[in-house]
Every structure is written in C-alpha cells, then in structure tokens.
Motif scaffolding. Structure first.
Motif, short mmCIF file in Angstrom:
data_model
loop_
_atom_site.label_atom_id
_atom_site.label_comp_id
_atom_site.label_asym_id
_atom_site.label_seq_id
_atom_site.Cartn_x
_atom_site.Cartn_y
_atom_site.Cartn_z
N GLY A 182 0.80 -1.23 0.00
CA GLY A 182 0.00 0.00 0.00
C GLY A 182 0.82 1.27 0.00
O GLY A 182 0.68 2.12 -0.88
N LEU A 183 1.70 1.43 0.98
CA LEU A 183 2.51 2.65 1.05
C LEU A 183 3.59 2.67 -0.02
O LEU A 183 3.96 3.73 -0.51
CB LEU A 183 3.12 2.80 2.44
N LYS A 184 4.10 1.49 -0.40
CA LYS A 184 5.12 1.43 -1.45
C LYS A 184 4.55 1.93 -2.77
O LYS A 184 5.22 2.64 -3.52
CB LYS A 184 5.65 0.00 -1.61
N THR A 185 3.31 1.57 -3.05
CA THR A 185 2.64 2.02 -4.28
C THR A 185 2.66 3.55 -4.37
O THR A 185 2.92 4.12 -5.42
CB THR A 185 1.19 1.50 -4.32
N LEU A 186 2.38 4.19 -3.25
CA LEU A 186 2.39 5.65 -3.22
C LEU A 186 3.81 6.20 -3.24
O LEU A 186 4.11 7.16 -3.95
CB LEU A 186 1.63 6.16 -1.99
N ALA A 187 4.69 5.59 -2.46
CA ALA A 187 6.08 6.05 -2.42
C ALA A 187 6.74 5.97 -3.80
O ALA A 187 7.55 6.82 -4.16
CB ALA A 187 6.87 5.24 -1.40
N ASP A 188 6.36 4.95 -4.56
CA ASP A 188 6.94 4.77 -5.90
C ASP A 188 6.64 5.95 -6.82
O ASP A 188 7.37 6.17 -7.79
CB ASP A 188 6.43 3.48 -6.55
N ILE A 189 5.57 6.70 -6.54
CA ILE A 189 5.27 7.88 -7.37
C ILE A 189 5.57 9.18 -6.60
O ILE A 189 5.11 10.25 -6.97
CB ILE A 189 3.82 7.87 -7.91
N GLY A 190 6.34 9.04 -5.51
CA GLY A 190 6.79 10.22 -4.77
C GLY A 190 5.75 10.83 -3.84
O GLY A 190 5.78 12.04 -3.59
N VAL A 191 4.86 10.01 -3.30
CA VAL A 191 3.80 10.51 -2.41
C VAL A 191 4.01 9.97 -1.00
O VAL A 191 4.21 8.77 -0.81
CB VAL A 191 2.40 10.11 -2.93
N THR A 192 3.95 10.87 -0.03
CA THR A 192 3.99 10.49 1.37
C THR A 192 2.56 10.39 1.87
O THR A 192 1.76 11.29 1.65
CB THR A 192 4.75 11.55 2.20
N HIS A 193 2.26 9.27 2.54
CA HIS A 193 0.90 9.04 3.05
C HIS A 193 0.85 9.34 4.54
O HIS A 193 1.75 8.96 5.29
CB HIS A 193 0.50 7.58 2.80
N HIS A 194 -0.22 10.00 4.97
CA HIS A 194 -0.44 10.33 6.38
C HIS A 194 -1.83 9.81 6.77
O HIS A 194 -2.74 9.84 5.95
CB HIS A 194 -0.40 11.84 6.59
#
Length: 108
Positions: free
Chosen positions: A48-60
């Motif tokens: 889940g978080l890797k998917t977002l991190a891969d496009i340069g997004v930090t999840h909170h």
C-alpha cells in the motif's frame, strides 16, 4: 488548480490504488501533489505505502486497523478468539480471504 500545491484528503486508504489515480490526475492538471491524507489507513496490504512512495507521495493517516485491534485487546470486552481471528486476517488478508471462500481481489 494549475500550479497549486494540493493535499489529497480522503476518508480511507486500503491498498493505495485509488490515491495513485487521483494523484496522477492532479499532476496531469499541472498541480503539485506529493502528500495524501486519509483518516483511516487499513495498513494490512504490504504494498500500500510502497505504491504511493513509488510515485513520490507520502501518506499520512490518523488510525489503522492495528490501532483498532490494540484498543480492542486492551479493552478486554471482545472475545479473544475473535480478536485472534481478526489478527490472522490482518497478517494475510488475501490468504485469509482465499481460505474462507472469498475472491481475494485486493492487492497482495
């Protein structure tokens, strides 16, 4: 919105897939979108978080299923066997779903 810095805010995040679609749309509209916030994050799908991190997004987020399970265990008002089964599911939602007749369609 072109040129604006946008924070994507949603109610919940499961595997991150819909956030990726929203972020891509915002970026195509010439916005900066590097952060996403969800009130509730499932935190049971490993990528889940890797998917977002891969496009340069930090999840909170404010809370996860792990937070809910911790509070439920501490409260002592729930059947320990049921909480154990919930925890088993949380450690492997796709495998648990398959083992219990589900389609297991969410990301692994």
């Amino acid at each position: 919105l072109a040129g604006q810095n946008v924070l994507l805010v949603e109610d919940m995040t499961t595997d991150g897939g819909s956030k990726v679609a929203f972020i891509k749309a915002l970026r195509e509209a010439d916005c900066t979108a590097d952060h996403a916030f969800a009130f509730f994050y499932y935190d049971i799908f490993p990528n889940g978080l890797k998917t977002l991190a891969d496009i340069g997004v930090t999840h909170h987020s404010l809370a996860t299923w792990w937070d809910v399970l911790s509070v439920a265990k501490a409260a002592g008002t729930f059947d320990p066997a049921k909480l154990s089964e919930v925890e088993t599911f949380m450690h492997d939602p796709v495998g648990w779903s398959k083992a219990h007749g589900g389609t297991a369609g969410a990301s692994a």
